[in-house]
Enzyme design. Structure first.
Site, mmCIF file in Angstrom:
data_model
loop_
_atom_site.group_PDB
_atom_site.id
_atom_site.type_symbol
_atom_site.label_atom_id
_atom_site.label_comp_id
_atom_site.label_asym_id
_atom_site.label_seq_id
_atom_site.Cartn_x
_atom_site.Cartn_y
_atom_site.Cartn_z
ATOM 1 N N GLN A 111 -10.095 -4.162 -3.498
ATOM 2 C CA GLN A 111 -11.401 -3.694 -3.025
ATOM 3 C C GLN A 111 -12.468 -3.989 -4.076
ATOM 4 O OE1 GLN A 111 -12.049 -1.918 0.087
ATOM 5 N NE2 GLN A 111 -14.075 -2.582 -0.540
ATOM 6 N N ARG B 173 0.879 -1.181 0.000
ATOM 7 C CA ARG B 173 0.000 0.000 0.000
ATOM 8 C C ARG B 173 0.907 1.218 0.000
ATOM 9 N NH1 ARG B 173 -5.288 1.268 3.598
ATOM 10 N NH2 ARG B 173 -6.066 -0.109 1.987
ATOM 11 N N ARG C 141 -13.317 -9.004 1.651
ATOM 12 C CA ARG C 141 -11.923 -8.685 1.323
ATOM 13 C C ARG C 141 -11.051 -9.920 1.540
ATOM 14 N NH1 ARG C 141 -10.059 -3.479 1.588
ATOM 15 N NH2 ARG C 141 -8.185 -4.448 0.731
ATOM 16 N N ASP D 233 -17.331 6.798 -1.270
ATOM 17 C CA ASP D 233 -16.098 6.660 -0.483
ATOM 18 C C ASP D 233 -15.826 8.020 0.156
ATOM 19 O OD1 ASP D 233 -13.631 5.813 0.545
ATOM 20 O OD2 ASP D 233 -12.556 6.021 -1.357
ATOM 21 N N HIS E 58 -7.442 0.642 -6.405
ATOM 22 C CA HIS E 58 -7.633 -0.254 -5.252
ATOM 23 C C HIS E 58 -8.286 -1.544 -5.785
ATOM 24 C CE1 HIS E 58 -7.788 -1.500 -1.228
ATOM 25 N NE2 HIS E 58 -8.650 -0.664 -0.706
ATOM 26 N N CYS F 270 -16.386 1.286 0.815
ATOM 27 C CA CYS F 270 -15.205 0.452 1.112
ATOM 28 C C CYS F 270 -14.798 0.531 2.567
ATOM 29 C CB CYS F 270 -14.052 0.877 0.203
ATOM 30 S SG CYS F 270 -13.596 2.606 0.387
HETATM 31 N N1 CP Z 1 -11.203 -0.456 2.531
HETATM 32 C C1 CP Z 1 -9.920 -0.460 2.965
HETATM 33 O O1 CP Z 1 -8.967 -0.643 2.210
HETATM 34 O O2 CP Z 1 -9.807 -0.237 4.312
HETATM 35 P P1 CP Z 1 -8.448 -0.002 5.113
HETATM 36 O O3 CP Z 1 -7.896 1.347 4.714
HETATM 37 O O4 CP Z 1 -8.835 -0.045 6.553
HETATM 38 O O5 CP Z 1 -7.473 -1.082 4.753
HETATM 39 N N1 NVA Z 2 -9.965 6.555 -1.005
HETATM 40 C C1 NVA Z 2 -9.533 6.122 0.299
HETATM 41 C C2 NVA Z 2 -9.737 4.659 0.433
HETATM 42 C C3 NVA Z 2 -9.356 4.078 1.762
HETATM 43 C C4 NVA Z 2 -9.597 2.597 1.820
HETATM 44 C C5 NVA Z 2 -8.075 6.512 0.508
HETATM 45 O O1 NVA Z 2 -7.287 6.392 -0.440
HETATM 46 O O2 NVA Z 2 -7.727 6.941 1.610
#
Ligand code: CP
Ligand code: NVA
Length: 291
Positions: free
Chosen positions: A130, A100, A276, A208, A127, A248
């Site tokens: 997701q 990530r 997930r 989101d 993502h 999400c």
């Molecule tokens: N939806 C998602 O990726 O959640 P987190 O940021 O908690 O991993």
């Molecule tokens: N769009 C959000 C998603 C988190 C799971 C971010 O990038 O922070």
């Protein structure tokens, strides 16, 4: 050649449908796969925060009989050392890696040095894990994907981009409503600034956060701009009667969604979070050639 999952653009609708079918089987028959990844290690690299992604990957590896190692930028040499050198070492200890990161280019750079599969666990642009989990949830709830309409209302961000790619691959229609200047990079079937137009007759309404990780300095400005894009009861009424509400998570209640929507019977946000784990198990098995 090694297969990475950086974006769903590299995969076909058949591949996605196949992963979803396997994920549904893994969910209902997890004992059968309890040692399929015995002695295998997933290394998880986090440049930013996570609850669901970290837990679901780690628990997923446990369920498959393997092991997961969590690393972040702060407590490793990743912050200051050469990314190339660190990745070439990390790869020696692992069978599959997920990361990530803030910038999608970081993943592309990592992939250059890797002979093991690399999975995008969220970048600024995509993502994909997701989306696969979300499509699995829709398939479970609606019994099909092809022909359904998903309306995404809010920021044209990483989650939105992956939904556009994934929905189109599996034959769903996707309508996106964003304020001017916040459009996604990917092209939906319908792009509008009007949430009502997007949500009309939708089978799924998705949103989101308005402030993604790394955008905290813009929080106040964004909240003002995005307020008309809030998913509330009134907006949900324009979707189909049996429409699902999806997010999400983490959700910012009172901003992109109201309590009465996220807590309603139409909401499937916790099923999404659970899935997930199963969807990612299927992705890992697929990339490792085990299924
Ligand atoms: N939806 C998602 O990726 O959640 P987190 O940021 O908690 O991993
Ligand atoms: N769009 C959000 C998603 C988190 C799971 C971010 O990038 O922070």
């Amino acid at each position: 050649m090694v297969k990475h999952l950086l974006t769903l653009k590299d995969y076909s609708g058949d591949w996605i449908n196949n992963v979803i079918a396997k994920a549904i089987e893994l969910k209902s028959n997890s004992a059968k796969y309890g040692d399929i990844l015995k002695n295998k290690t997933l290394i998880m690299l986090f440049e930013k925060a996570s609850t669901r992604t970290r837990c679901s990957f780690e628990a997923g590896m446990t369920q498959l009989g393997g092991h997961a190692i969590f690393l972040d930028w702060e407590t490793t040499q990743l912050k200051k050392a050469s990314l190339k050198d660190e990745i070439r070492c990390i790869e020696k200890y692992s069978d599959v890696i997920m990361a990530r990161v803030f910038k999608h280019e970081t993943l592309m750079e990592m992939a250059k040095y890797m002979e093991k599969p690399l999975i995008n666990a969220l970048s600024d642009l995509y993502h994909p894990c997701q989306t696969v989990s979300d499509l699995m949830t829709i398939k479970e709830k609606k019994g099909k994907l092809n022909g359904l309409k998903l309306a995404y209302v809010g920021d044209g961000n990483n989650v939105c981009n992956s939904l556009i790619v994934g929905c189109k691959k599996v034959g769903m229609k996707i309508a996106v409503a964003t304020p001017k200047g916040y459009e996604p990079k990917e092209k939906p079937d319908l792009l509008t600034q009007d949430p009502k137009e997007a949500v009309k007759d939708a089978d799924i309404v998705y949103t989101d956060t308005w402030v993604s990780m790394g955008q905290e300095d813009e929080a106040e400005k964004r909240k003002k701009i995005f307020y008309p894009y809030q998913i509330n009861k009134e907006l949900m009424k324009l979707a189909k009667k049996d429409a699902l509400f999806m997010h999400c998570l983490p959700a910012y209640r009172g901003c992109e969604v109201t309590d009465d929507v996220i807590d309603s019977k139409q909401s499937v946000v916790f099923e999404q979070a659970e899935n997930r784990m199963h969807a990612q198990k299927a992705v890992i098995l697929k990339l490792l050639g085990k299924i």
